[in-house]
Design a protein around this motif. Structure first.
Motif, PDB file in Angstrom:
ATOM      1  N   ASP A 124       0.776  -1.216  -0.006  1.00 51.47           N
ATOM      2  CA  ASP A 124      -0.164   0.005   0.169  1.00 51.47           C
ATOM      3  C   ASP A 124       0.683   1.254  -0.119  1.00 51.47           C
ATOM      4  N   LEU A 125       1.877   0.983   0.441  1.00 50.74           N
ATOM      5  CA  LEU A 125       2.874   2.442   0.659  1.00 50.74           C
ATOM      6  C   LEU A 125       4.379   2.117   0.416  1.00 50.74           C
ATOM      7  N   VAL A 126       4.963   3.109  -0.439  1.00 51.61           N
ATOM      8  CA  VAL A 126       6.344   3.156  -0.351  1.00 51.61           C
ATOM      9  C   VAL A 126       6.979   4.561  -0.023  1.00 51.61           C
ATOM     10  N   ILE A 127       7.902   4.749   1.017  1.00 55.72           N
ATOM     11  CA  ILE A 127       8.215   5.834   1.493  1.00 55.72           C
ATOM     12  C   ILE A 127       9.823   5.914   1.314  1.00 55.72           C
ATOM     13  N   GLU A 128      10.370   6.631   0.663  1.00 53.21           N
ATOM     14  CA  GLU A 128      11.983   6.520   0.519  1.00 53.21           C
ATOM     15  C   GLU A 128      12.615   8.073   0.536  1.00 53.21           C
ATOM     16  N   ALA A 129      13.775   7.970   0.758  1.00 51.00           N
ATOM     17  CA  ALA A 129      14.554   9.417   0.811  1.00 51.00           C
ATOM     18  C   ALA A 129      15.898   9.142   0.055  1.00 51.00           C
ATOM     19  N   GLY A 130      16.839  10.194  -0.118  1.00 51.76           N
ATOM     20  CA  GLY A 130      17.714   9.942  -0.849  1.00 51.76           C
ATOM     21  C   GLY A 130      17.959   9.523  -2.419  1.00 51.76           C
ATOM     22  N   LEU A 131      16.775   9.623  -3.025  1.00 58.38           N
ATOM     23  CA  LEU A 131      16.784   9.126  -4.261  1.00 58.38           C
ATOM     24  C   LEU A 131      17.201  10.068  -5.474  1.00 58.38           C
ATOM     25  N   GLN A 132      17.775   9.377  -6.542  1.00 56.21           N
ATOM     26  CA  GLN A 132      17.942  10.188  -7.704  1.00 56.21           C
ATOM     27  C   GLN A 132      16.940  10.077  -8.798  1.00 56.21           C
ATOM     28  N   ALA A 133      17.010  11.100  -9.871  1.00 57.34           N
ATOM     29  CA  ALA A 133      15.969  10.978 -10.868  1.00 57.34           C
ATOM     30  C   ALA A 133      15.647   9.666 -11.287  1.00 57.34           C
ATOM     31  N   TYR A 134      16.780   8.984 -11.768  1.00 57.94           N
ATOM     32  CA  TYR A 134      16.848   7.647 -12.420  1.00 57.94           C
ATOM     33  C   TYR A 134      16.257   6.572 -11.547  1.00 57.94           C
ATOM     34  N   ASP A 135      16.216   6.984 -10.063  1.00 57.05           N
ATOM     35  CA  ASP A 135      15.730   5.979  -9.196  1.00 57.05           C
ATOM     36  C   ASP A 135      14.001   6.052  -9.379  1.00 57.05           C
ATOM     37  N   ILE A 136      13.668   6.970  -9.401  1.00 60.08           N
ATOM     38  CA  ILE A 136      12.098   7.315  -9.187  1.00 60.08           C
ATOM     39  C   ILE A 136      11.260   7.526 -10.306  1.00 60.08           C
ATOM     40  N   GLN A 137      11.744   8.053 -11.467  1.00 57.66           N
ATOM     41  CA  GLN A 137      10.624   8.405 -12.632  1.00 57.66           C
ATOM     42  C   GLN A 137      10.085   7.052 -13.254  1.00 57.66           C
ATOM     43  N   ALA A 138      10.644   5.997 -13.277  1.00 55.35           N
ATOM     44  CA  ALA A 138      10.022   5.024 -14.029  1.00 55.35           C
ATOM     45  C   ALA A 138       9.002   4.609 -12.796  1.00 55.35           C
ATOM     46  N   PRO A 139       9.048   4.318 -11.647  1.00 58.90           N
ATOM     47  CA  PRO A 139       8.199   4.030 -10.607  1.00 58.90           C
ATOM     48  C   PRO A 139       7.069   5.045 -10.671  1.00 58.90           C
ATOM     49  N   ILE A 140       7.316   6.554 -10.468  1.00 63.32           N
ATOM     50  CA  ILE A 140       6.339   7.383 -10.568  1.00 63.32           C
ATOM     51  C   ILE A 140       5.282   6.990 -11.687  1.00 63.32           C
ATOM     52  N   ALA A 141       5.516   6.837 -13.081  1.00 64.02           N
ATOM     53  CA  ALA A 141       4.711   6.611 -14.238  1.00 64.02           C
ATOM     54  C   ALA A 141       3.868   5.341 -13.935  1.00 64.02           C
ATOM     55  N   LEU A 142       4.695   4.242 -13.522  1.00 62.56           N
ATOM     56  CA  LEU A 142       3.890   2.945 -13.275  1.00 62.56           C
ATOM     57  C   LEU A 142       3.058   3.018 -12.133  1.00 62.56           C
ATOM     58  N   VAL A 143       3.385   3.489 -11.098  1.00 60.85           N
ATOM     59  CA  VAL A 143       2.242   3.742  -9.977  1.00 60.85           C
ATOM     60  C   VAL A 143       0.997   4.682 -10.149  1.00 60.85           C
ATOM     61  N   GLN A 144       1.314   5.636 -11.179  1.00 56.79           N
ATOM     62  CA  GLN A 144       0.353   6.419 -11.315  1.00 56.79           C
ATOM     63  C   GLN A 144      -0.444   5.883 -12.381  1.00 56.79           C
ATOM     64  N   ALA A 145       0.071   5.106 -13.328  1.00 55.24           N
ATOM     65  CA  ALA A 145      -0.962   4.615 -14.507  1.00 55.24           C
ATOM     66  C   ALA A 145      -1.750   3.501 -13.693  1.00 55.24           C
ATOM     67  N   ALA A 146      -1.106   2.767 -12.614  1.00 55.40           N
ATOM     68  CA  ALA A 146      -2.068   1.855 -11.836  1.00 55.40           C
ATOM     69  C   ALA A 146      -2.955   2.309 -10.939  1.00 55.40           C
ATOM     70  N   GLY A 147      -3.117   3.686 -10.757  1.00 52.53           N
ATOM     71  CA  GLY A 147      -4.263   4.006  -9.972  1.00 52.53           C
ATOM     72  C   GLY A 147      -3.663   4.753  -8.497  1.00 52.53           C
ATOM     73  N   GLY A 148      -2.162   4.688  -8.282  1.00 49.57           N
ATOM     74  CA  GLY A 148      -1.952   5.203  -7.173  1.00 49.57           C
ATOM     75  C   GLY A 148      -1.461   6.735  -7.205  1.00 49.57           C
ATOM     76  N   VAL A 149      -1.032   7.317  -5.980  1.00 51.64           N
ATOM     77  CA  VAL A 149      -0.844   8.706  -5.876  1.00 51.64           C
ATOM     78  C   VAL A 149       0.591   8.760  -5.525  1.00 51.64           C
ATOM     79  N   VAL A 150       1.352   9.793  -6.022  1.00 53.85           N
ATOM     80  CA  VAL A 150       2.628   9.928  -5.703  1.00 53.85           C
ATOM     81  C   VAL A 150       2.945  11.571  -5.732  1.00 53.85           C
ATOM     82  N   SER A 151       3.921  11.735  -4.497  1.00 52.49           N
ATOM     83  CA  SER A 151       4.360  12.847  -4.443  1.00 52.49           C
ATOM     84  C   SER A 151       5.850  13.048  -3.522  1.00 52.49           C
ATOM     85  N   ASP A 152       6.234  14.181  -3.283  1.00 50.67           N
ATOM     86  CA  ASP A 152       7.301  14.335  -2.274  1.00 50.67           C
ATOM     87  C   ASP A 152       6.743  14.430  -1.059  1.00 50.67           C
ATOM     88  N   TRP A 153       7.678  14.631  -0.090  1.00 46.10           N
ATOM     89  CA  TRP A 153       7.247  14.585   1.549  1.00 46.10           C
ATOM     90  C   TRP A 153       6.543  15.634   1.901  1.00 46.10           C
TER      91      TRP A 153
END
Length: 274
Positions: free
Chosen positions: A212-241
């Motif tokens: 249900d939740l993934v919360i992380e810190a210390g990420l780079q752009a290459y760590d998070i851009q694919a997960p952002i698109a995937l999670v949003q496409a599946a109906g999830g919500v993504v933001s920073d803290w």
């Protein structure tokens, strides 16, 4: 004529999907060759701890870049291991050949290859590939599916609304700084189950409706851009803290539902982070 040339440079969703699969395939040739191999050479990128990079990381990214140079030379490339390149199309491929190298060198099948396409404003397509298990998670252009052995399964986040029902993941128990760790654990204490160590695979599990939740810190752009698109496409919500856009890295919260996102964000906002 200039406008026509720009239109011609923009690939269709089908072309993007096809190319992304080809990129994942050439990366998998390299990563699987070295996975669990006794001859794998590992170097440490970080003098104050252990941040490994392997010959497989470099070979996989080189293979993807070589394919993009032939197929999309006008696009920019942002990657973890090699220098970024600037294109003319306004599109950027964001590549992480092995997200979860610590897991990779430990023999756990929870690492993955991350491939995203950014249109200059946001990631519009994301793919998480775990070639050892044969799972390929795809999101973008109205698509959200997992493909394994040629069989496609739709992806959708599950509909839990309350933190007391939630399963929460992060990669490292220490999360980031001491204050960031405090913020994460304040959220996790209200959740039903807390797990660690999945790297990008946690985002795939969220998109697949398993957590249900993934919360992380210390990420780079290459760590998070694919997960952002995937999670949003599946109906999830993504933001920073703080509720902003995390596509350039830093801190990120991915939630299965708006209710979970809001509840976790309310807690994170109360912790001073400096």
């Amino acid at each position: 004529m200039k406008e026509d040339r720009m239109i011609d440079q923009t690939p269709s969703p089908d072309e993007i999907l096809s190319l992304a699969f080809q990129l994942a395939d050439v990366a998998a040739e390299q990563t699987l060759k070295w996975f669990r191999a006794p001859a794998l050479v590992t170097q440490n990128k970080w003098s104050e701890g252990f941040d490994p990079v392997t010959e497989a990381d470099k070979a996989a990214e080189s293979a993807m870049r070589a394919l993009l140079k032939v197929r999309r030379p006008e696009d920019s490339i942002i990657g973890e291991e090699l220098h970024n390149t600037t294109g003319t199309s306004g599109l950027s491929w964001v590549l992480d050949p092995i997200d979860g190298t610590r897991g990779y060198v430990s023999g756990t099948p929870t690492w993955g290859t991350l491939i995203a396409l950014n249109d200059g404003q946001e990631p519009i397509f994301g793919l998480i590939d775990q070639p050892y298990t044969g799972e390929r998670f795809v999101g973008g252009f109205g698509m959200a599916f997992m493909e394994r052995h040629g069989v496609k399964t739709p992806l959708a986040t599950r509909r839990k609304r309350y933190l007391s029902q939630a399963t929460i993941f992060t990669t490292f128990p220490e999360v980031g700084s001491p204050l960031e760790a405090e913020a994460f654990h304040t959220v996790a204490e209200q959740c039903q189950l807390t797990r660690y160590g999945m790297d990008c695979y946690a985002y795939a599990l969220l998109a697949a409706g398993q957590i249900d939740l993934v919360i992380e810190a210390g990420l780079q752009a290459y760590d998070i851009q694919a997960p952002i698109a995937l999670v949003q496409a599946a109906g999830g919500v993504v933001s920073d803290w703080r509720g902003g856009n995390p596509m350039n890295g830093g801190r990120c919260i991915c939630a299965a539902t708006p209710e979970l996102h809001a509840a976790a964000l309310d807690i994170l906002r109360e912790v001073p982070l400096g």
